[in-house]
Every structure is written in C-alpha cells, then in structure tokens.
Design a protein around this motif. Structure first.
Motif, PDB file in Angstrom:
ATOM      1  N   ARG A   1       0.839  -1.206   0.000  1.00  9.67           N
ATOM      2  CA  ARG A   1       0.000   0.000   0.000  1.00  9.67           C
ATOM      3  C   ARG A   1       0.873   1.255   0.000  1.00  9.67           C
ATOM      4  O   ARG A   1       0.607   2.213  -0.737  1.00  9.67           O
ATOM      5  N   SER A   2       1.905   1.256   0.826  1.00 11.60           N
ATOM      6  CA  SER A   2       2.790   2.420   0.885  1.00 11.60           C
ATOM      7  C   SER A   2       3.568   2.588  -0.411  1.00 11.60           C
ATOM      8  O   SER A   2       3.751   3.714  -0.904  1.00 11.60           O
ATOM      9  N   CYS A   3       4.018   1.478  -0.968  1.00  8.02           N
ATOM     10  CA  CYS A   3       4.768   1.523  -2.228  1.00  8.02           C
ATOM     11  C   CYS A   3       3.897   2.077  -3.347  1.00  8.02           C
ATOM     12  O   CYS A   3       4.326   2.949  -4.121  1.00  8.02           O
ATOM     13  N   LEU A   4       2.661   1.593  -3.441  1.00  8.70           N
ATOM     14  CA  LEU A   4       1.776   2.026  -4.517  1.00  8.70           C
ATOM     15  C   LEU A   4       1.336   3.476  -4.360  1.00  8.70           C
ATOM     16  O   LEU A   4       1.145   4.187  -5.343  1.00  8.70           O
ATOM     17  N   ALA A   5       1.185   3.920  -3.123  1.00  7.85           N
ATOM     18  CA  ALA A   5       0.880   5.334  -2.905  1.00  7.85           C
ATOM     19  C   ALA A   5       2.023   6.199  -3.408  1.00  7.85           C
ATOM     20  O   ALA A   5       1.812   7.268  -4.008  1.00  7.85           O
ATOM     21  N   ALA A   6       3.266   5.735  -3.205  1.00  5.92           N
ATOM     22  CA  ALA A   6       4.432   6.489  -3.669  1.00  5.92           C
ATOM     23  C   ALA A   6       4.530   6.480  -5.190  1.00  5.92           C
ATOM     24  O   ALA A   6       4.807   7.510  -5.809  1.00  5.92           O
ATOM     25  N   THR A   7       4.309   5.318  -5.815  1.00  4.03           N
ATOM     26  CA  THR A   7       4.398   5.277  -7.278  1.00  4.03           C
ATOM     27  C   THR A   7       3.291   6.111  -7.915  1.00  4.03           C
ATOM     28  O   THR A   7       3.513   6.756  -8.953  1.00  4.03           O
ATOM     29  N   ASP A   8       2.107   6.119  -7.305  1.00  4.81           N
ATOM     30  CA  ASP A   8       1.020   6.932  -7.830  1.00  4.81           C
ATOM     31  C   ASP A   8       1.364   8.418  -7.740  1.00  4.81           C
ATOM     32  O   ASP A   8       0.995   9.206  -8.607  1.00  4.81           O
ATOM     33  N   ARG A   9       2.069   8.781  -6.693  1.00  9.05           N
ATOM     34  CA  ARG A   9       2.474  10.177  -6.519  1.00  9.05           C
ATOM     35  C   ARG A   9       3.605  10.557  -7.471  1.00  9.05           C
ATOM     36  O   ARG A   9       3.604  11.652  -8.057  1.00  9.05           O
ATOM     37  N   LEU A  10       4.569   9.661  -7.661  1.00  8.87           N
ATOM     38  CA  LEU A  10       5.752   9.972  -8.461  1.00  8.87           C
ATOM     39  C   LEU A  10       5.526   9.765  -9.952  1.00  8.87           C
ATOM     40  O   LEU A  10       6.125  10.456 -10.774  1.00  8.87           O
ATOM     41  N   TRP A  11       4.695   8.757 -10.306  1.00  6.66           N
ATOM     42  CA  TRP A  11       4.430   8.450 -11.719  1.00  6.66           C
ATOM     43  C   TRP A  11       2.923   8.313 -11.931  1.00  6.66           C
ATOM     44  O   TRP A  11       2.427   7.209 -12.199  1.00  6.66           O
ATOM     45  N   PRO A  12       2.176   9.379 -11.808  1.00  5.50           N
ATOM     46  CA  PRO A  12       0.717   9.268 -11.949  1.00  5.50           C
ATOM     47  C   PRO A  12       0.343   8.790 -13.353  1.00  5.50           C
ATOM     48  O   PRO A  12       0.948   9.190 -14.355  1.00  5.50           O
ATOM     49  N   GLY A  13      -0.642   7.910 -13.415  1.00  5.99           N
ATOM     50  CA  GLY A  13      -1.141   7.449 -14.700  1.00  5.99           C
ATOM     51  C   GLY A  13      -0.283   6.410 -15.382  1.00  5.99           C
ATOM     52  O   GLY A  13      -0.460   6.152 -16.573  1.00  5.99           O
ATOM     53  N   VAL A  14       0.635   5.776 -14.650  1.00  5.35           N
ATOM     54  CA  VAL A  14       1.521   4.764 -15.237  1.00  5.35           C
ATOM     55  C   VAL A  14       1.264   3.413 -14.568  1.00  5.35           C
ATOM     56  O   VAL A  14       1.232   3.329 -13.335  1.00  5.35           O
ATOM     57  N   PRO A  15       1.083   2.338 -15.352  1.00  2.00           N
ATOM     58  CA  PRO A  15       0.880   1.016 -14.758  1.00  2.00           C
ATOM     59  C   PRO A  15       2.113   0.572 -13.958  1.00  2.00           C
ATOM     60  O   PRO A  15       3.238   0.990 -14.237  1.00  2.00           O
ATOM     61  N   VAL A  16       1.871  -0.301 -12.986  1.00  2.00           N
ATOM     62  CA  VAL A  16       2.944  -0.834 -12.142  1.00  2.00           C
ATOM     63  C   VAL A  16       3.052  -2.334 -12.385  1.00  2.00           C
ATOM     64  O   VAL A  16       2.034  -3.033 -12.455  1.00  2.00           O
ATOM     65  N   VAL A  17       4.281  -2.823 -12.521  1.00  2.00           N
ATOM     66  CA  VAL A  17       4.513  -4.238 -12.805  1.00  2.00           C
ATOM     67  C   VAL A  17       5.598  -4.780 -11.874  1.00  2.00           C
ATOM     68  O   VAL A  17       6.256  -4.035 -11.144  1.00  2.00           O
ATOM     69  N   GLY A  18       5.781  -6.079 -11.926  1.00  2.88           N
ATOM     70  CA  GLY A  18       6.827  -6.751 -11.162  1.00  2.88           C
ATOM     71  C   GLY A  18       6.648  -8.238 -11.317  1.00  2.88           C
ATOM     72  O   GLY A  18       5.950  -8.701 -12.223  1.00  2.88           O
ATOM     73  N   TYR A  19       7.268  -9.016 -10.448  1.00  3.48           N
ATOM     74  CA  TYR A  19       6.987 -10.452 -10.413  1.00  3.48           C
ATOM     75  C   TYR A  19       7.103 -10.956  -8.985  1.00  3.48           C
ATOM     76  O   TYR A  19       7.915 -10.472  -8.202  1.00  3.48           O
TER      77      TYR A  19
END
Length: 240
Positions: free
Chosen positions: A194-212
C-alpha cells in the motif's frame, strides 16, 4: 474493453519483461558489466552481479540453443530468466531455480488508502542504509551502487531519515514502473505494498505498475490490486 495495450495480459507481461531487462542492464552497467539486446534476448557475455541473471528473454520465440553462446557458462552461477516460461534449458546444463508470475496493476486502479509516506532515498549514505535494511543482515554489500540513483532508479524507503524498516526499488521504463525488492521488517507485505503504490502513484501518476512475485508474496500483491499476467522461470547453470 482494454484501452491500453499495456493492460492486455500479453502486452503487460511483455512490458514487465522489458522493464525488468532494462533494470538488470542498469544494475550490470553500475558494476561495469555491459549487456545487449539481440534476437529477443538481453544478455551479458560477462558474469553479472549476484542475484541478477545473465540473460532475460524478451520474446517467447527464443530457442534454448540461442542462450549459451550469449553468456559465460564456464564459471559457476550463470542464470537465465525465461520471461514466458516456455524454455527447457535442461539439455544445455541448466536446472530450474524458481518459478513466479509477472504481475500488473493498471493505472486506472486507485491508489490505496491509509498508506504510509514512503520517500525516495537520497545520497550514498542513505542508499547504504537502505541496502542494509533490505539485506536483513544489517549491512550493505555494495550490490546497489550510487550510479543507479542517476540512472532512473528510485529506492523507496519508509522514512526520509532514521531507520529504514520497509522499502522497494522502483524503475520506470517500457511505459511502466517496475517494482522489485519489496521488503518489510515486520513482514506486513500488505502494508508495504500500500505504501509503495501510494508512492508510485504520486511519483508516476497514470503509469501502470509491474513486477513479479510468487507464493505468499504473490498473494499479498494480488490483494493490493495486481493481476498475474504470465509465468516466468529462472534457470541456474547446474554445478558440474
């Protein structure tokens, strides 16, 4: 209806694989090791840093025989990330190390509520503190070098100052943000995501997030809005 090709399962897996290959290339370059993409395969002719593959497939059409000639198979520990889970490298001296799933979270998914304020680390000392916390051993082995901070990598930490108790690496590229090395000292991966995704949404709004992820780590990611979009398999050179 899928409006963004990155949200289609095949497109999402391909974007995640390319982002991961770019990240592996960045880590290798920070150690003075050069990789290259050719014939649907990113590969390094020199052995890569610990925990990082010597090759990453970018197409399901790569054949098992295409791999050994692109990497160093003479020294122990060579590994290959089969990004589509289709290769059988056992005949060329490899065995399966682990299997996992690519994961994808569309940009339309809202940022989690009640998330902690993770911040990017800045400076060499803070990077060393981040790696020491991530390693779980309280020390840094110099795997993640300062050059990565100038190469687009963002090391997210639970606090801008003081002890690092949770974090992750975010790497933008291939029109997505790739997350890796997510950890939490208290093992609360749901809160960490949750904390990671809040940060990515703030830093890269409108960009999908991926990983494995795999196992319990995969389950935690799915609970936070990720979808598994395809298998991957890591092969390790068998000990001769």
């Amino acid at each position: 209806m899928i409006n963004d090709p990155r949200d289609a399962p095949d497109g999402a897996a391909a974007a995640a694989a390319r982002n991961n290959a770019d990240w592996c290339d960045a880590v290798c370059r920070s150690h003075g090791v050069a990789g290259a993409i050719e014939g649907g395969l990113w590969a390094s002719a020199r052995r890569t840093p610990p925990l990082y593959p010597d090759a990453v497939t970018l197409s399901p059409d790569v054949a098992p025989g295409d791999v050994p000639g692109r990497i160093d198979v003479t020294s122990p520990g060579a590994s290959v990330k089969d990004s589509f889970g289709v290769l059988d490298l056992s005949a060329v001296g490899f065995e399966v190390l682990f299997e996992a799933q690519w994961i994808h979270r569309p940009a339309t998914e809202p940022a989690p509520r009640r998330a902690g304020g993770w911040e990017p680390v800045g400076g060499v000392d803070r990077l060393l503190a981040w790696e020491a916390a991530w390693s779980g051993a309280g020390e840094s082995a110099g795997l993640f070098r300062p050059a990565l901070l100038d190469d687009g990598a963002v090391f997210l930490a639970s606090a801008a100052t003081g002890p690092v108790t949770a974090g992750a690496i975010a790497y933008p590229g291939a029109d997505v943000v790739g997350i890796s090395n997510l950890f939490a000292a208290d093992d609360d991966l749901d809160a960490a995501w949750r904390s990671c995704l809040a940060a990515t949404d703030r830093l890269w709004p409108g960009v999908p997030v991926v990983g494995y992820e795999g196992g319990d780590d995969l389950a935690a990611a799915v609970r936070q809005g990720f979808t598994p979009v395809g298998p991957l398999r890591v092969w390790l050179r068998a000990d001769r």
